[in-house]
Design a protein around this motif. Structure first.
Motif, PDB file in Angstrom:
ATOM      1  N   ALA A 150       0.826  -1.317   3.002  1.00  0.00           N
ATOM      2  CA  ALA A 150       0.382  -0.006   3.477  1.00  0.00           C
ATOM      3  C   ALA A 150       0.990   0.321   4.825  1.00  0.00           C
ATOM      4  CB  ALA A 150      -1.145   0.023   3.564  1.00  0.00           C
ATOM      5  N   VAL A 193      -6.418   2.422   9.810  1.00  0.00           N
ATOM      6  CA  VAL A 193      -5.805   1.814   8.635  1.00  0.00           C
ATOM      7  C   VAL A 193      -6.043   0.303   8.636  1.00  0.00           C
ATOM      8  CG1 VAL A 193      -3.571   1.280   7.576  1.00  0.00           C
ATOM      9  CG2 VAL A 193      -4.099   3.627   8.268  1.00  0.00           C
ATOM     10  N   ILE A 246      -8.430  -1.107   5.373  1.00  0.00           N
ATOM     11  CA  ILE A 246      -7.642  -1.645   4.260  1.00  0.00           C
ATOM     12  C   ILE A 246      -7.715  -3.169   4.289  1.00  0.00           C
ATOM     13  CG2 ILE A 246      -5.328  -1.876   3.293  1.00  0.00           C
ATOM     14  CD1 ILE A 246      -4.716   0.922   4.099  1.00  0.00           C
ATOM     15  N   ARG A 303      -4.872   5.010   2.161  1.00  0.00           N
ATOM     16  CA  ARG A 303      -3.412   5.078   2.281  1.00  0.00           C
ATOM     17  C   ARG A 303      -2.935   6.526   2.144  1.00  0.00           C
ATOM     18  NH1 ARG A 303      -1.684   0.107  -1.668  1.00  0.00           N
ATOM     19  NH2 ARG A 303       0.460   0.609  -1.041  1.00  0.00           N
TER      20      ARG A 303
END
Length: 545
Positions: A43, A31, A35, A116
């Motif tokens: 997130a 993640v 991101i 996400r």
């Protein structure tokens, strides 16, 4: 009662009250990687909140109850009227409502939406996997509906809503809706072009009446379904609402619920259409092309869902071994058990890293990434879903007899494990799909090779595996009979490339030595003993010790 004979010692505390997201270092690092910084704090917060819910005692209880009390079909009411309703345990609705509120049907319109959502799906599926079916199909229906801007404008806001409303009512009266899908029929299965369901045009406005059957129709209490039927112009995609705009029930006769190996909480059904009203989606005769983006998205969810099952199984095995003593010490400190756990952890991390890389490609959405996905999705779907069952089975064995008991939750994971390798096309279908891409879309192979080539020179075993793969790709003689071997090697090389680039050295070293270098046995727990296996296991611990 001789209470002194029942003193409980050396039993493992339940793995509960932890953050499923932050405890998963492979996932949380993915993640962070995929991101952009401006979106990352929000997130992280939403995924951690969901992770705490997934690791709670309450979510685990919901999961158990939803499987202990499977759905029940009611074809008629007490007066003999046909109602075709499926009754679910309240825990099913709680799980589904929590998932929708967490955005697990919304990926297409928000920043980093696919990463996400995939991360959230991986986290929440560990609480209970069955309700992931309607979540997945609702999410995946969006690109198919976008082929018709009018339908998309009507349905997409409700499909991506964060509100879950159970019950059959006209869609316009609901803040959020769920979708199902009906493609296969009993005479054809995967061969949807042999479908016999007929679509008779009502008007030039895209309205039809459907007559026929569907052998597998998932989530029959959904608000709408995408189905395939034979129109005058050929196989076509249609939207079938359960409730018509005037509030009357559409003709949707649920003949029975499937009695499945696993996935017990989810209702999979056989349905009959007999003058069922439907709206055409896309052009007549282009049904497969219209629905193919939905299939690709649900195939990605098969990868993510299998990664989730693996992660939960490995987490349970490591947690058990951390507390359970045998032969004078903790299981986790025993060299052979450590080898097994490390081997399982490698498989889990490789699946997670690959799943999140695919999700990031959806977010990037460039021509290069779309070409990469054309091969990477079916290859990953083939391999990751195939690995899920042996991983869960070996993890169950780590718990011994305790793992074979329903209360442990491991039997439910094991029954669930084979599903994703079958759903949305079994292994042969995925392998043949990769072959089609290789033969018809050279840009897809170019994109795949550029991706794996980003790690070239970093590990000699990966370099050798890439060279061998290129040799296999250059020889098309008897390619269909060799398709499974070829796709397996493609998936392993891709996983190896991603781990070499992004995982800690002890993880990538162990993966390349075993999966690519050939120093691996036929069962888990056969990694070279010279590797840093303790670090691999420690990285995969579900809770910091």
């Amino acid at each position: 009662m001789a209470a002194t004979t029942h003193t409980v010692t050396n039993q493992v505390p339940p793995l509960v009250g932890y953050d499923v997201f932050t405890a998963d270092r492979a996932l949380s690092e993915a993640v962070e990687r995929h991101i952009e910084p401006g979106v990352l704090p929000a997130a992280r917060e939403e995924l951690s909140t969901l992770g705490q819910s997934a690791g709670s005692a309450q979510a685990q209880e919901w999961g158990a109850q939803a499987n202990e009390h499977p759905p029940v079909l009611h074809t008629h009411d007490r007066y003999g009227h046909r109602i075709d309703e499926v009754e679910f345990h309240p825990s099913w609705h709680r799980l589904l409502g929590h998932a929708v509120a967490a955005g697990l049907t919304d990926a297409w319109g928000r920043p980093a939406g696919h990463v996400r959502r995939a991360a959230g799906f991986l986290v929440w599926t560990q609480a209970e996997a069955g309700h992931g079916c309607p979540l997945s199909m609702t999410h995946a229906a969006v690109p198919a509906l976008r082929t018709d801007p009018v339908l998309a404008a009507e349905w997409e806001p409700k499909l991506t809503s964060y509100v879950y409303e159970e019950g059959l009512r006209p869609a316009r009266e609901k803040a959020g809706v769920l979708f199902g899908m009906g493609m296969t029929e009993k005479q054809g299965g995967t061969d949807v072009r042999s479908n016999t369901t007929v679509a008779e045009p009502l008007s030039g406005e895209g309205e039809y009446l459907l007559t026929g059957h569907k052998w597998f129709c998932s989530a029959p209490m959904s608000d709408g379904f995408l189905v395939l039927a034979q129109a005058p112009g050929g196989l076509t995609c249609f939207l079938v609402p359960r409730v018509l705009p005037d509030g009357t029930r559409n003709v949707f006769a649920i003949q029975r619920l499937k009695d499945k190996l696993g996935n017990k909480s989810n209702a999979s059904s056989e349905v009959e259409f007999d003058g069922t009203w439907a709206r055409r989606v896309g052009e007549e005769g282009r049904g497969v092309r219209t629905i193919i983006e939905m299939v690709a998205a649900t195939r990605l969810d098969c990868v993510v869902g299998s990664a989730a099952l693996m992660r939960q199984a490995v987490a349970q095995a490591i947690h058990h071994s951390t507390y359970r003593s045998a032969f004078g010490g903790l299981l986790i400190d025993k060299p052979l058990m450590r080898n097994v756990l490390a081997d399982l952890a490698l498989e889990s991390e490789a699946a997670t890293v690959l799943a999140m890389r695919l999700a990031s490609a959806y977010d990037t959405d460039t021509e290069e990434e779309r070409a990469f996905l054309r091969i990477a999705v079916p290859a990953a779907k083939y391999w990751v879903t195939k690995r899920c069952t042996p991983v869960v089975g070996e993890a169950l064995e780590c718990l011994g007899g305790n793992g074979y008991v329903e209360e442990s939750g491991m039997p439910r994971l094991l029954r669930e494990a084979p599903l994703n390798s079958i759903w949305e096309g079994s292994g042969n279908v995925q392998a043949l799909d990769v072959l089609r891409a290789l033969q018809r879309e050279p840009q897809a192979l170019d994109a795949f090779l550029r991706e794996v080539g980003k790690a070239r020179g970093a590990d000699h075993r990966l370099d050798a595996a890439i060279k061998d793969l290129l040799t296999e790709l250059a020889d098309l003689e008897g390619i269909e009979a060799r398709a499974r071997r070829l796709v397996e090697r493609m998936a392993l090389v891709l996983q190896g490339s991603l781990l070499v680039r992004w995982a800690p050295p002890e993880v990538s070293d162990a993966f390349c030595a075993s999966r690519l270098g050939g120093d691996w046995g036929t069962a888990f727990g056969t990694l070279p003993h010279s590797l840093d296996l303790a670090s691999v296991v420690n990285r995969a611990r579900p809770v910091a010790e």
